[in-house]
Scaffold this motif. Structure first.
Motif, PDB file in Angstrom:
ATOM      1  N   GLU A 184       8.225   0.315   3.127  1.00 54.62           N
ATOM      2  CA  GLU A 184       8.673   0.454   4.510  1.00 54.62           C
ATOM      3  C   GLU A 184       8.046  -0.682   5.272  1.00 54.62           C
ATOM      4  O   GLU A 184       6.936  -1.098   4.960  1.00 54.62           O
ATOM      5  N   LEU A 185       8.741  -1.211   6.274  1.00 45.38           N
ATOM      6  CA  LEU A 185       8.046  -2.149   7.140  1.00 45.38           C
ATOM      7  C   LEU A 185       8.462  -1.945   8.570  1.00 45.38           C
ATOM      8  O   LEU A 185       9.555  -1.450   8.858  1.00 45.38           O
ATOM      9  N   GLU A 186       7.542  -2.283   9.457  1.00 47.54           N
ATOM     10  CA  GLU A 186       7.792  -2.081  10.882  1.00 47.54           C
ATOM     11  C   GLU A 186       7.448  -3.382  11.591  1.00 47.54           C
ATOM     12  O   GLU A 186       6.304  -3.831  11.568  1.00 47.54           O
ATOM     13  N   TYR A 187       8.418  -3.981  12.191  1.00 52.23           N
ATOM     14  CA  TYR A 187       8.227  -5.255  12.878  1.00 52.23           C
ATOM     15  C   TYR A 187       7.815  -4.977  14.323  1.00 52.23           C
ATOM     16  O   TYR A 187       8.464  -4.196  15.017  1.00 52.23           O
ATOM     17  N   ARG A 188       6.677  -5.576  14.778  1.00 50.93           N
ATOM     18  CA  ARG A 188       6.200  -5.278  16.134  1.00 50.93           C
ATOM     19  C   ARG A 188       6.092  -6.529  16.991  1.00 50.93           C
ATOM     20  O   ARG A 188       5.386  -6.553  17.974  1.00 50.93           O
ATOM     21  N   GLY A 189       6.716  -7.582  16.600  1.00 47.10           N
ATOM     22  CA  GLY A 189       6.621  -8.808  17.381  1.00 47.10           C
ATOM     23  C   GLY A 189       5.454  -9.641  16.910  1.00 47.10           C
ATOM     24  O   GLY A 189       5.600 -10.503  16.047  1.00 47.10           O
ATOM     25  N   ASP A 190       4.247  -9.340  17.485  1.00 49.90           N
ATOM     26  CA  ASP A 190       3.088 -10.148  17.093  1.00 49.90           C
ATOM     27  C   ASP A 190       2.568  -9.776  15.715  1.00 49.90           C
ATOM     28  O   ASP A 190       1.884 -10.547  15.069  1.00 49.90           O
ATOM     29  N   GLN A 191       2.891  -8.553  15.293  1.00 49.14           N
ATOM     30  CA  GLN A 191       2.390  -8.085  13.994  1.00 49.14           C
ATOM     31  C   GLN A 191       3.523  -7.457  13.202  1.00 49.14           C
ATOM     32  O   GLN A 191       4.531  -7.055  13.767  1.00 49.14           O
ATOM     33  N   THR A 192       3.287  -7.352  11.900  1.00 56.69           N
ATOM     34  CA  THR A 192       4.213  -6.561  11.088  1.00 56.69           C
ATOM     35  C   THR A 192       3.373  -5.631  10.229  1.00 56.69           C
ATOM     36  O   THR A 192       2.336  -6.026   9.699  1.00 56.69           O
TER      37      THR A 192
END
Lengths: 554, 366
Positions: free
Chosen positions: B310-318
């Motif tokens: 699973e991955l979650e992209y948060r802009g500054d972090q992933t």
């Protein structure tokens, strides 16, 4: 839609116009006319009457002193209960409710039994000292002030207590950590912040004292000491005097003007000074009474015993006395008076039935109207909503004596073919008008709680407006309807001020019965009936309290 | 504004229980001890109900401790009522006196002490200037924004030159952006004035950025005291590791013990852990791996191999959730500058920064 609007609006308009607007206008009309012609003769007669000025002075005099006394007692007790380590807090909190629940005219009778000319205190005094004169003269200004203050101090107490309990404890803690001692904190922070509540409580006490009829009637008539309410009463009943109703109407406007003036003054003074103190989290700092703890606890106990328990005990003993004037003793006690009351005086049963039926019907009418009023207030944007609200509040805001007079003037002659005067209906109309606002408050609050979207969802599912009210809104506000019903019914059961002017043979209320028995000098019977009224008042209030607190939890 | 010499605070064996109406008593603080050096900024960090606010209120004199000592430069405070303690207190909801102007709010403690008017004016003006409030002196608190009220509350606490400054979650009613700004101002001001300060919060980021040292609290006790770095890198307990930042907790076993540290087996591989990172570890242990102490590489490279679940992209972090031989590991990377995007289901290699591994005994947390 338009038909429904009409269906909703018609009964509402009919009641508010018929029971409030029309009587109000008629009252003003009578004050400024004689024989149908406009004139200032009534006003001139009132203003040139030295007797009236004295009555006005009496009203202000007893109300101001009762306010100072009651305000000080109520405020002091609120501070003790909310901010000190006073022992027995919980008992005091409950005990301080009692004087609030007893109808003022019953309190006056109770004080007569305790401290009247032949009350227990004076009897004891004269027996012990051999004095010919009573120790305390309860008839007249001083007695009225005392009983008014003791009947109304709970209003000041509740107002100040609520303010103290809503105050953010951090404010007082901030003062303490800034270096202020407990006394300094109370002076610099606590007191200024509850000052508006103290003022509001005092105004409330003052207005209730000004409009009270029972206490100055019972304690003033024997001394020929009149205040505005009792003077209006006497003027209405003074059938021989020309234009007596017009003069009474003028006096009523004078009374309303004084009360309104005081209210306006309060707005002026306290207008911008209500602080938003609604974020109370945690415990407020408790000021230790230290070595005085016991003494203060005993003092409060003695105060409550002397002002609440003793008069009630006195009237209970009077009610249980077999023969009046006989020396006090066990042999002279019995249930004889109650027996006489219930089995020998058929009017008593009729009066009780009348009171209960009147209270129940008035409350039912009030709740039905309250639904319509609350709906208009909360859900619609019709013009003149403010006017509607004013009409609803008016009969409760003005003194009951004034409402009664307005009813007499409005319905003395048959109106549209209907003759209400001398029937029970005029009392019912007066009760509905007077207690309507009490039913509207919880219902309107409940309406604001039920979100419009629920009604809209019902409408979009195909329900008509009336259907959505019936299916969705009313079931959701049911508990508010029940408490609104009780809030209107409970004060109506033991009502005196309106019914004492509106009753007719066969249409007596229980309050009128007590008052008339007292006026006829039937001390034992009136005391026994007062005990019954008190029992009814306490039970119905307890019921109301249990009900509303149960609903609040649910 | 100048201050006197800063004072040292010492708390010894503090205890406080609240009595419930039913007669039951609930301990809020049990055996709490802490020393705060002169001019030091220490934060009590813990979840709600951990007793941190009670400690603070006990210091201010608003609660009476059941046992224990509070010493300010060796002088016991417990016998003194709150108004004689000379401790500045900044409340969560500011607690500004609504009936007094900003000036009078700040001047209050000086008025109590019968300070001459001229000096009051100077002191209050200086305090207001320090906090950039000169323009607002004649306003009432109701006319101020949250951030301004917070600063007035701080000025009111500072103007009396307190021996100790206490903060009870003072930033929690501010919005995120303002909180960040006031936070750095607060730190600069405390450093400049050199006042000993104790700060209570449940916000770990706030604690990290403000404090010289942090005392992590749990159930009325101090769980660990140390600098933000020490607490984060070398948590003494699983509770501390879990409460501050995020952490992967992996089962492991000590297989070898040398002079410079231990060798531990976890995720089917052996790791060397320095001696100061494995207090008393032997046998079955828990290996703590911070999500940011792992880097992703091409499959086949690095120390470990896994599959991105699973991955979650948060802009500054992933953030990636990666399965490594039946164990799930959370990895947080600064959003990568690599050309090929990783997608769910990809095989990846993981490079572990071995120095950051921390080991705790595998006993259950009581």
């Amino acid at each position: 839609m338009p038909i429904l609007r009409l269906l909703l609006g018609l009964p509402l308009g009919l009641v508010l116009v018929g029971a409030v607007a029309y009587p109000s206008l008629i009252l003003v009309w009578h004050a400024f006319t004689r024989d149908g012609r406009p004139t200032l003769a009534n006003l001139a007669a009132v203003l040139h009457d030295a007797d009236i000025w004295r009555v006005l002075w009496n009203s202000v005099h007893v109300s101001v002193w009762a306010t100072l006394l009651g305000g000080a007692v109520g405020t002091g007790l609120a501070f003790l209960v909310a901010r000190t380590d006073l022992p027995g807090q919980r008992i005091f909190r409950t005990a301080l409710m009692v004087p609030y629940l007893i109808p003022p005219f019953i309190a006056a009778l109770a004080w007569l039994a305790l401290a009247g000319p032949v009350g227990f205190v004076n009897q004891l005094w004269m027996a012990v000292t051999g004095a010919e004169e009573p120790l305390f003269r309860i008839y007249g200004a001083r007695g009225i002030i005392l009983v008014l203050a003791l009947a109304h101090y709970p209003l000041a107490y509740f107002t100040v207590l609520a303010s103290l309990e809503r105050m953010d404890p951090a404010l007082e803690e901030a003062a303490r950590s800034s270096g202020a001692s407990p006394a300094r904190t109370a002076r610099d922070v606590t007191l200024p912040l509850v000052a508006p509540a103290i003022g509001a409580g005092a105004i409330l006490v003052f207005l209730r004292c000004m409009e009270n009829f029972g206490i100055p009637a019972i304690l003033g008539f024997p001394a020929k000491y009149f205040v505005l309410t009792t003077k209006i009463y006497a003027t209405i009943l003074d059938f021989d005097r020309a234009h007596n109703l017009g003069l009474a109407a003028t006096l009523s406007l004078l009374l309303v003007a004084v009360a309104g003036g005081v209210l306006a003054l309060q707005r002026r003074i306290l207008g911008g000074r209500a602080y938003g103190l609604t974020r109370a989290v945690g415990q407020p700092p408790i000021f230790s009474l230290g070595q005085w703890r016991r003494t203060v606890g005993i003092a409060v106990t003695v105060f409550l015993l002397a002002t609440s328990v003793a008069p009630l005990l006195a009237i209970l003993l009077t009610a249980l006395t077999r023969a009046y004037g006989m020396p006090f003793g066990w042999s002279n006690l019995g249930l004889q008076n109650f027996h006489t009351l219930f089995f020998k005086v058929p009017v008593v049963w009729r009066a009780m039935r009348n009171s209960l039926v009147l209270a129940a019907s008035a409350a039912t009418f009030a709740v039905v109207l309250a639904i319509l009023i609350a709906y208009v207030q909360v859900r619609t944007r019709v013009r003149g909503k403010g006017f509607l609200e004013a009409l609803v509040i008016l009969p409760f805001a003005v003194p009951g004596t004034v409402v009664a007079l307005a009813m007499i003037l409005a319905f003395l002659r048959p109106l549209l073919g209907l003759s209400l005067y001398n029937t029970i209906w005029i009392i019912l109309v007066a009760y509905v008008a007077r207690f309507l606002t009490l039913a509207v408050k919880p219902v309107a609050a409940a309406f604001t709680q039920v979100h419009t979207s629920l009604e809209e969802a019902a409408r979009s599912s195909g329900a008509s407006l009336s259907r959505s009210l019936r299916d969705i809104t009313i079931p959701l506000i049911r508990s508010a309807l029940v408490s609104g019903w009780f809030l209107a019914a409970v004060p109506a059961i033991t009502e005196l001020t309106l019914s004492v002017l509106l009753w007719s043979a066969g249409n007596e209320t229980i309050g009128v019965m007590v008052f008339n028995m007292h006026e006829e000098g039937k001390v034992l019977l009136s005391s026994a009936l007062a005990i019954v009224v008190m029992a009814v008042a306490l039970t119905s209030n307890l019921l109301l309290r249990r009900l509303t607190s149960g609903l609040a939890e649910a | 504004m100048s201050t006197g010499t800063a004072k040292a605070l010492e708390l010894r064996g503090l205890r406080k229980a609240y009595r419930l109406p039913g007669g039951r008593s609930v301990p809020a603080v049990r055996d709490f001890s802490l020393r705060v050096e002169p001019g030091e900024f220490v934060t009590l960090l813990g979840p709600s109900g951990s007793g941190k606010t009670t400690v603070l209120r006990t210091l201010a004199g608003l609660e009476e401790p059941d046992a224990g000592e509070i010493l300010l430069d060796g002088v016991p405070l417990t016998p003194l009522p709150p108004h004689q303690r000379h401790i500045g207190l900044v409340f969560q909801n500011y607690a500004l006196f609504p009936h007094l102007t900003v000036f009078e709010n700040v001047a209050y403690s000086l008025r109590i002490r019968r300070t001459p008017d001229v000096r009051i004016r100077d002191e209050v003006e200086a305090a207001l200037k320090t906090l950039g409030l000169e323009e607002l002196a004649s306003r009432l608190p109701g006319q101020l924004s949250g951030g301004q009220q917070q600063r007035v509350a701080l000025a009111r606490a500072l103007v009396m030159h307190p021996d100790l400054l206490l903060f009870d979650e003072p930033l929690s009613n501010l919005d995120a952006k303002l909180r960040f700004q006031v936070r750095s101002e607060l730190r600069r001001l405390q450093k400049r004035l050199g006042i000993t300060a104790l700060y209570v919060t449940h916000d770990q980021a706030e604690a990290m950025s403000l404090s010289d040292r942090i005392a992590v609290m749990r159930d009325g006790r101090v769980e660990q005291v140390g600098t933000p770095e020490a607490i984060y890198a070398r948590p003494a307990t699983l509770f501390v590791a879990d409460f501050i930042g995020r952490v992967n907790i992996l089962p492991g076993r000590v297989v070898d013990r040398g002079g410079s540290g231990v060798t531990v087996e976890a995720l089917d591989r052996r790791w060397n852990v320095a001696a100061d990172r494995c207090p008393g570890a032997a046998g079955e242990v828990l290996v703590l791996l911070r999500p940011e102490a792992v880097g992703l590489t091409e499959a086949g490279q690095g120390d470990l191999a896994g599959t991105v679940e699973e991955l979650e992209y948060r802009g500054d972090q992933t953030e990636y959730r990666i399965q490594i031989g039946g164990v799930h590991v959370v990895v947080v990377e600064s959003s990568p500058r690599r050309t090929r995007r990783i997608v769910e289901g990809d095989r990846v290699g993981l490079r572990v920064f071995e120095d950051t591994l921390h080991i705790l005994p595998a006993q259950r947390e009581g």
